[in-house]
Write a protein that holds these residues in place. Structure first.
Motif, PDB file in Angstrom:
ATOM      1  N   ALA A 163       4.085  57.598 131.371  1.00 46.36           N
ATOM      2  CA  ALA A 163       3.352  56.983 130.261  1.00 46.36           C
ATOM      3  C   ALA A 163       4.044  55.700 129.802  1.00 46.36           C
ATOM      4  O   ALA A 163       3.387  54.692 129.513  1.00 46.36           O
ATOM      5  N   VAL A 164       5.378  55.739 129.733  1.00 46.61           N
ATOM      6  CA  VAL A 164       6.138  54.558 129.328  1.00 46.61           C
ATOM      7  C   VAL A 164       5.961  53.431 130.344  1.00 46.61           C
ATOM      8  O   VAL A 164       5.743  52.266 129.978  1.00 46.61           O
ATOM      9  N   ILE A 165       6.042  53.764 131.637  1.00 43.27           N
ATOM     10  CA  ILE A 165       5.899  52.745 132.675  1.00 43.27           C
ATOM     11  C   ILE A 165       4.499  52.140 132.658  1.00 43.27           C
ATOM     12  O   ILE A 165       4.333  50.916 132.780  1.00 43.27           O
ATOM     13  N   ARG A 170       0.949  47.591 131.418  1.00 43.19           N
ATOM     14  CA  ARG A 170      -0.207  47.072 130.667  1.00 43.19           C
ATOM     15  C   ARG A 170       0.201  45.929 129.734  1.00 43.19           C
ATOM     16  O   ARG A 170      -0.421  44.865 129.726  1.00 43.19           O
ATOM     17  N   GLU A 171       1.252  46.162 128.938  1.00 42.55           N
ATOM     18  CA  GLU A 171       1.664  45.159 127.956  1.00 42.55           C
ATOM     19  C   GLU A 171       2.259  43.919 128.631  1.00 42.55           C
ATOM     20  O   GLU A 171       2.050  42.791 128.173  1.00 42.55           O
ATOM     21  N   THR A 172       3.004  44.130 129.715  1.00 44.12           N
ATOM     22  CA  THR A 172       3.604  42.986 130.409  1.00 44.12           C
ATOM     23  C   THR A 172       2.527  42.139 131.078  1.00 44.12           C
ATOM     24  O   THR A 172       2.607  40.907 131.090  1.00 44.12           O
ATOM     25  N   SER A 173       1.523  42.800 131.651  1.00 47.24           N
ATOM     26  CA  SER A 173       0.452  42.050 132.319  1.00 47.24           C
ATOM     27  C   SER A 173      -0.338  41.194 131.342  1.00 47.24           C
ATOM     28  O   SER A 173      -0.832  40.118 131.702  1.00 47.24           O
ATOM     29  N   LYS A 174      -0.446  41.665 130.083  1.00 52.57           N
ATOM     30  CA  LYS A 174      -1.169  40.891 129.077  1.00 52.57           C
ATOM     31  C   LYS A 174      -0.457  39.587 128.757  1.00 52.57           C
ATOM     32  O   LYS A 174      -1.075  38.609 128.335  1.00 52.57           O
ATOM     33  N   ARG A 175       0.867  39.590 128.936  1.00 53.91           N
ATOM     34  CA  ARG A 175       1.678  38.472 128.475  1.00 53.91           C
ATOM     35  C   ARG A 175       2.309  37.682 129.617  1.00 53.91           C
ATOM     36  O   ARG A 175       3.253  36.929 129.410  1.00 53.91           O
ATOM     37  N   SER A 176       1.833  37.916 130.830  1.00 54.48           N
ATOM     38  CA  SER A 176       2.403  37.215 131.979  1.00 54.48           C
ATOM     39  C   SER A 176       1.277  36.757 132.896  1.00 54.48           C
ATOM     40  O   SER A 176       0.477  37.575 133.372  1.00 54.48           O
ATOM     41  N   SER A 238      18.051  62.886 123.929  1.00 56.61           N
ATOM     42  CA  SER A 238      17.430  62.222 125.077  1.00 56.61           C
ATOM     43  C   SER A 238      16.336  61.247 124.649  1.00 56.61           C
ATOM     44  O   SER A 238      16.205  60.161 125.232  1.00 56.61           O
ATOM     45  N   ASN A 239      15.532  61.594 123.646  1.00 61.09           N
ATOM     46  CA  ASN A 239      14.479  60.690 123.194  1.00 61.09           C
ATOM     47  C   ASN A 239      15.068  59.407 122.624  1.00 61.09           C
ATOM     48  O   ASN A 239      14.565  58.304 122.868  1.00 61.09           O
ATOM     49  N   ALA A 240      16.158  59.543 121.869  1.00 60.35           N
ATOM     50  CA  ALA A 240      16.831  58.366 121.316  1.00 60.35           C
ATOM     51  C   ALA A 240      17.464  57.532 122.420  1.00 60.35           C
ATOM     52  O   ALA A 240      17.458  56.293 122.361  1.00 60.35           O
ATOM     53  N   VAL A 241      18.015  58.182 123.439  1.00 58.43           N
ATOM     54  CA  VAL A 241      18.609  57.457 124.565  1.00 58.43           C
ATOM     55  C   VAL A 241      17.556  56.579 125.228  1.00 58.43           C
ATOM     56  O   VAL A 241      17.788  55.394 125.509  1.00 58.43           O
ATOM     57  N   GLN A 242      16.386  57.138 125.471  1.00 59.62           N
ATOM     58  CA  GLN A 242      15.340  56.377 126.150  1.00 59.62           C
ATOM     59  C   GLN A 242      14.850  55.211 125.299  1.00 59.62           C
ATOM     60  O   GLN A 242      14.741  54.069 125.774  1.00 59.62           O
ATOM     61  N   LEU A 322      10.591  46.508 119.919  1.00 59.97           N
ATOM     62  CA  LEU A 322      11.518  46.470 118.783  1.00 59.97           C
ATOM     63  C   LEU A 322      10.830  46.752 117.455  1.00 59.97           C
ATOM     64  O   LEU A 322      11.412  47.406 116.580  1.00 59.97           O
ATOM     65  N   GLN A 323       9.606  46.280 117.290  1.00 63.44           N
ATOM     66  CA  GLN A 323       8.935  46.435 116.001  1.00 63.44           C
ATOM     67  C   GLN A 323       8.094  47.696 115.905  1.00 63.44           C
ATOM     68  O   GLN A 323       7.862  48.191 114.807  1.00 63.44           O
ATOM     69  N   ARG A 324       7.633  48.208 117.050  1.00 60.48           N
ATOM     70  CA  ARG A 324       6.718  49.342 116.976  1.00 60.48           C
ATOM     71  C   ARG A 324       7.162  50.552 117.799  1.00 60.48           C
ATOM     72  O   ARG A 324       7.318  51.655 117.261  1.00 60.48           O
ATOM     73  N   VAL A 325       7.377  50.355 119.103  1.00 58.74           N
ATOM     74  CA  VAL A 325       7.613  51.496 119.998  1.00 58.74           C
ATOM     75  C   VAL A 325       8.873  52.261 119.620  1.00 58.74           C
ATOM     76  O   VAL A 325       8.829  53.470 119.378  1.00 58.74           O
TER      77      VAL A 325
END
Length: 373
Positions: A163-165, A170-176, A238-242, A322-325
């Motif tokens: 899901a993260v990948i 999706r987000e990277t493709s919008k901005r590249s 583990s969630n904080a590590v990721q 940084l602001q949301r995820v």
């Protein structure tokens, strides 16, 4: 041959046979007593007639306590019907292959066992009882349970990583708009996820040190002497590590392109503290919304402003992280501030969503360490 010699020879044969039988019986008794498996015999009324040392260890009863008692004392109430079937099959001469079930110890604890049941015959071939061999398989059952639990956890984590990948793509493709830039960004971000994953695997998913996490994600950018870490020793969930790993990667990438890690005179300071969310009377105090203890993290970087290298105002995937995820995944909030030659990122989140519970997490607070220490 005289009759007396015949009688003497017959007596010798009988004596030797008795000695051989006694030796065989003694050998068999020694084997039974030294066995690691519980070996128990019972009559056709389910009354225990023999009880070896392994049975004492496994079930907690001494031979004196067990012999003469019903075997039902070892069987939990909901499984007592097993004994009826066992005796029925023994009477018909059947040997029961090993099967797994549950038995009760003297102290009331239940244990998992593997049982094999065979008929016992007398000298005339008549079935007079049954022999039971019980092996404690509690450790194997617990291992199976842990493996199933681990597989469910791995399945959950793999789906989460997918899901993260997918979100990254999706987000990277919008901005590249450049395919090569898109490929490079995706590769770098997946490698960042891999570094966090490696830390967790090394600790067998017990968590990762905050120091190790930061160092692992900033190491590829170099300039270790320009990075200062300060905060208590913490083991992150583990969630904080990721999520913190993703944040540090994006901060490091941005800094290498536009900020402190892209210049000789730049400086990055990363500090974290633990405090009560009820404290805070001044503008420097961070007050969490959880009503309990909070974790606060501050990334500050400074460098000589270089207009040609300032980041555009476009909201990239790193800003989204940084602001949301990252803050939302940790149940907290974050502030990202930019100005010429300076960038800061503040994160505040409930401590319970950050660390693996342990005693004395604040014992080493306040120490300032260089990146390589």
């Amino acid at each position: 041959m005289p009759m007396s010699e015949i009688v003497a020879a017959t007596a010798d044969i009988a004596t030797n046979k008795q000695k051989q039988d006694a030796t065989a019986d003694a050998r068999l008794a020694a084997i039974v007593d030294s066995s690691f498996d519980a070996i128990i015999s019972k009559d056709l009324n389910s009354i225990i007639t023999s009880w070896n040392l392994a049975a004492e260890r496994m079930f907690g009863y001494t031979a004196e306590e067990a012999i003469g008692q019903s075997i039902l004392m070892l069987i939990p109430d909901h499984l007592k019907s097993e004994e009826t079937e066992i005796i029925s099959r023994v009477r018909s001469g059947q040997r029961m292959a090993s099967y797994e079930t549950t038995r009760r110890r003297k102290d009331g604890a239940l244990i998992s066992v593997s049982l094999t049941v065979s008929p016992i015959r007398n000298a005339n071939g008549e079935i007079v009882g049954a022999s039971k061999i019980a092996r404690d398989i509690s450790a194997a059952k617990e291992s199976e349970r842990r493996i199933r639990l681990l597989m469910r956890e791995v399945n959950h984590r793999v789906k989460n990583q997918f899901a993260v990948i997918l979100s990254m793509v999706r987000e990277t493709s919008k901005r590249s708009s450049d395919p090569q830039e898109f490929e490079e960004l995706i590769r770098a971000r997946i490698m960042a996820l891999s570094r966090s994953h490696d830390l967790l695997v090394t600790s067998e998913w017990a968590g990762a040190s905050m120091f190790d996490l930061i160092q692992e994600h900033l190491k590829p950018f170099g300039r270790e002497e320009q990075i200062l870490l300060s905060g208590p020793v913490l083991t992150l969930q583990s969630n904080a590590v990721q999520n913190l790993g993703m944040a540090f990667h994006e901060l490091g990438t941005n800094s290498a392109k536009y900020g402190a890690l892209g210049s000789e005179d730049g400086k990055v300071e990363i500090s974290w503290t633990i405090g009560s969310s009820t404290q805070g009377s001044g503008p420097q105090d961070w007050v969490g919304a959880s009503g309990g203890r909070d974790f606060q993290l501050l990334w500050t970087e400074t460098s000589t402003p270089r207009p040609e290298r300032e980041e555009s105002a476009r909201k990239g995937f790193g800003t989204v992280v940084l602001q949301r995820v990252a803050p939302q995944s940790l149940g907290g909030s974050a502030q990202l501030e930019r100005s010429p030659g300076r960038l800061s990122w503040r994160l505040s989140a409930p401590l319970a969503s950050i660390i693996v519970p342990q005693a004395g997490v604040e014992a080493d607070g306040g120490a300032a360490l260089g990146f390589g220490i």
